[in-house]
Design a protein around this motif. Structure first.
Motif, PDB file in Angstrom:
ATOM      1  N   ALA A  48       0.834  -1.204   0.000  1.00  0.00           N
ATOM      2  CA  ALA A  48       0.000   0.000   0.000  1.00  0.00           C
ATOM      3  C   ALA A  48       0.868   1.252   0.000  1.00  0.00           C
ATOM      4  O   ALA A  48       0.590   2.222  -0.722  1.00  0.00           O
ATOM      5  N   LEU A  49       1.936   1.239   0.775  1.00  0.00           N
ATOM      6  CA  LEU A  49       2.848   2.378   0.856  1.00  0.00           C
ATOM      7  C   LEU A  49       3.549   2.610  -0.484  1.00  0.00           C
ATOM      8  O   LEU A  49       3.649   3.754  -0.957  1.00  0.00           O
ATOM      9  N   PHE A  50       4.005   1.544  -1.095  1.00  0.00           N
ATOM     10  CA  PHE A  50       4.696   1.644  -2.384  1.00  0.00           C
ATOM     11  C   PHE A  50       3.755   2.192  -3.460  1.00  0.00           C
ATOM     12  O   PHE A  50       4.094   3.140  -4.173  1.00  0.00           O
ATOM     13  N   ASN A  51       2.580   1.592  -3.576  1.00  0.00           N
ATOM     14  CA  ASN A  51       1.631   2.032  -4.603  1.00  0.00           C
ATOM     15  C   ASN A  51       1.200   3.486  -4.396  1.00  0.00           C
ATOM     16  O   ASN A  51       1.092   4.259  -5.355  1.00  0.00           O
ATOM     17  N   LEU A  52       0.963   3.846  -3.146  1.00  0.00           N
ATOM     18  CA  LEU A  52       0.526   5.211  -2.856  1.00  0.00           C
ATOM     19  C   LEU A  52       1.652   6.214  -3.100  1.00  0.00           C
ATOM     20  O   LEU A  52       1.403   7.322  -3.588  1.00  0.00           O
ATOM     21  N   ALA A  53       2.877   5.828  -2.795  1.00  0.00           N
ATOM     22  CA  ALA A  53       4.019   6.712  -3.039  1.00  0.00           C
ATOM     23  C   ALA A  53       4.168   6.997  -4.533  1.00  0.00           C
ATOM     24  O   ALA A  53       4.418   8.140  -4.935  1.00  0.00           O
ATOM     25  N   ILE A  54       4.000   5.976  -5.346  1.00  0.00           N
ATOM     26  CA  ILE A  54       4.104   6.149  -6.800  1.00  0.00           C
ATOM     27  C   ILE A  54       2.968   7.029  -7.313  1.00  0.00           C
ATOM     28  O   ILE A  54       3.187   7.990  -8.060  1.00  0.00           O
ATOM     29  N   ASP A  55       1.746   6.731  -6.924  1.00  0.00           N
ATOM     30  CA  ASP A  55       0.585   7.463  -7.441  1.00  0.00           C
ATOM     31  C   ASP A  55       0.516   8.900  -6.929  1.00  0.00           C
ATOM     32  O   ASP A  55       0.210   9.827  -7.673  1.00  0.00           O
ATOM     33  N   SER A  56       0.784   9.086  -5.649  1.00  0.00           N
ATOM     34  CA  SER A  56       0.583  10.407  -5.041  1.00  0.00           C
ATOM     35  C   SER A  56       1.658  11.407  -5.435  1.00  0.00           C
ATOM     36  O   SER A  56       1.409  12.613  -5.460  1.00  0.00           O
ATOM     37  N   LYS A  57       2.873  10.898  -5.697  1.00  0.00           N
ATOM     38  CA  LYS A  57       3.995  11.782  -6.046  1.00  0.00           C
ATOM     39  C   LYS A  57       4.314  12.754  -4.909  1.00  0.00           C
ATOM     40  O   LYS A  57       4.840  13.848  -5.130  1.00  0.00           O
ATOM     41  N   LYS A 162       6.596   8.593 -11.404  1.00  0.00           N
ATOM     42  CA  LYS A 162       5.428   8.755 -12.268  1.00  0.00           C
ATOM     43  C   LYS A 162       5.499  10.040 -13.097  1.00  0.00           C
ATOM     44  O   LYS A 162       5.180  10.015 -14.297  1.00  0.00           O
ATOM     45  N   PRO A 163       5.901  11.184 -12.505  1.00  0.00           N
ATOM     46  CA  PRO A 163       6.052  12.384 -13.333  1.00  0.00           C
ATOM     47  C   PRO A 163       7.024  12.198 -14.496  1.00  0.00           C
ATOM     48  O   PRO A 163       6.802  12.705 -15.592  1.00  0.00           O
ATOM     49  N   THR A 164       8.111  11.457 -14.254  1.00  0.00           N
ATOM     50  CA  THR A 164       9.076  11.203 -15.316  1.00  0.00           C
ATOM     51  C   THR A 164       8.458  10.370 -16.429  1.00  0.00           C
ATOM     52  O   THR A 164       8.646  10.652 -17.621  1.00  0.00           O
ATOM     53  N   LEU A 165       7.701   9.344 -16.051  1.00  0.00           N
ATOM     54  CA  LEU A 165       7.025   8.505 -17.047  1.00  0.00           C
ATOM     55  C   LEU A 165       6.010   9.319 -17.841  1.00  0.00           C
ATOM     56  O   LEU A 165       5.896   9.175 -19.070  1.00  0.00           O
ATOM     57  N   ILE A 166       5.279  10.186 -17.136  1.00  0.00           N
ATOM     58  CA  ILE A 166       4.274  11.024 -17.805  1.00  0.00           C
ATOM     59  C   ILE A 166       4.947  11.984 -18.775  1.00  0.00           C
ATOM     60  O   ILE A 166       4.501  12.159 -19.913  1.00  0.00           O
ATOM     61  N   ALA A 175       1.554  19.921 -17.218  1.00  0.00           N
ATOM     62  CA  ALA A 175       0.818  18.884 -16.491  1.00  0.00           C
ATOM     63  C   ALA A 175       1.661  18.307 -15.360  1.00  0.00           C
ATOM     64  O   ALA A 175       1.184  18.109 -14.246  1.00  0.00           O
ATOM     65  N   VAL A 176       2.935  18.068 -15.650  1.00  0.00           N
ATOM     66  CA  VAL A 176       3.830  17.528 -14.631  1.00  0.00           C
ATOM     67  C   VAL A 176       4.023  18.538 -13.502  1.00  0.00           C
ATOM     68  O   VAL A 176       4.066  18.168 -12.330  1.00  0.00           O
TER      69      VAL A 176
END
Length: 208
Positions: A48-57, A162-166, A175-176
């Motif tokens: 949960a921590l990993f997924n939220l860290a990636i999504d939340s930025k 995630k910002p880098t991927l976007i 957007a970033v």
């Protein structure tokens, strides 16, 4: 004679022997390598921590202080959330993907968390939530477990990924900037590590 000059230790730069600068973002394959490993070993909090860290930025200081109520509405994990950043005092919104929502819901149910609780409570007596130092140790463990050199990565890796991927997919610098909660475009340019000329060109195209 200056005895102080004789007895004082020679100056040593704080960053001598250390790898400094921007921490590398994760690749898609590395994201999934960590995610699958956490799933296989049933490490629900870490997943949960990993997924939220990636999504939340979010910066680590903001991530560790999230409460259940920050990401849940009506007893359900929301598709979007908003928090006020400690550093800038400005609100920033972020999305929660389906996989992230499921992992958070599973962790909350297992830990018996309620609305007012911190999403990632500390196991240390006297500390209401995991500290940024604890978060850093957890993050470095993830990297090491899939064979990455942890000195090249850090908590900002989670924020930058995630910002880098976007940016690589869209080249939409504005957007970033919004996703990271930066007040200045120059901050986003430095954060992504892209050339200023390229950034300005992309910004002009975006605003056109």
């Amino acid at each position: 004679m200056n005895t102080l000059a004789q007895t004082s230790a020679p100056y040593v730069p704080w960053n001598k022997g250390k790898l400094v600068g921007q921490k590398a973002p994760l690749r898609i394959s590395e994201i999934w390598a960590i995610r699958v490993r956490l799933e296989i070993f049933g490490r629900l909090r870490d997943l949960a921590l990993f997924n939220l860290a990636i999504d939340s930025k979010l910066r680590g200081c903001d991530l560790v202080r999230l409460r259940v109520i920050d990401v849940c509405h009506g007893g359900q994990v929301a598709a979007r959330a908003s928090v006020v950043q400690q550093k800038t005092k400005q609100p920033v919104q972020f999305e929660l993907t389906d996989g992230t929502r499921k992992s958070i819901a599973c962790w909350m149910a297992t830990a018996g968390l309620r609305n007012g609780d911190f999403l990632f409570p500390s196991r240390i007596t006297g500390s209401p939530h995991i500290s940024t130092r604890q978060y850093a140790r957890i993050v470095h463990q993830w990297f090491e477990e899939i064979g990455l050199d942890s000195t090249a990565y850090g908590t900002h890796t989670m924020r930058r990924t995630k910002p880098t991927l976007i940016y690589r997919r869209t080249h939409n610098l504005r957007a970033v900037q919004l996703l990271l909660g930066h007040t200045k475009l120059e901050s986003t340019v430095r954060y992504l590590g892209i050339e200023v000329d390229d950034a300005l060109e992309m910004a002009e195209q975006t605003d056109a």
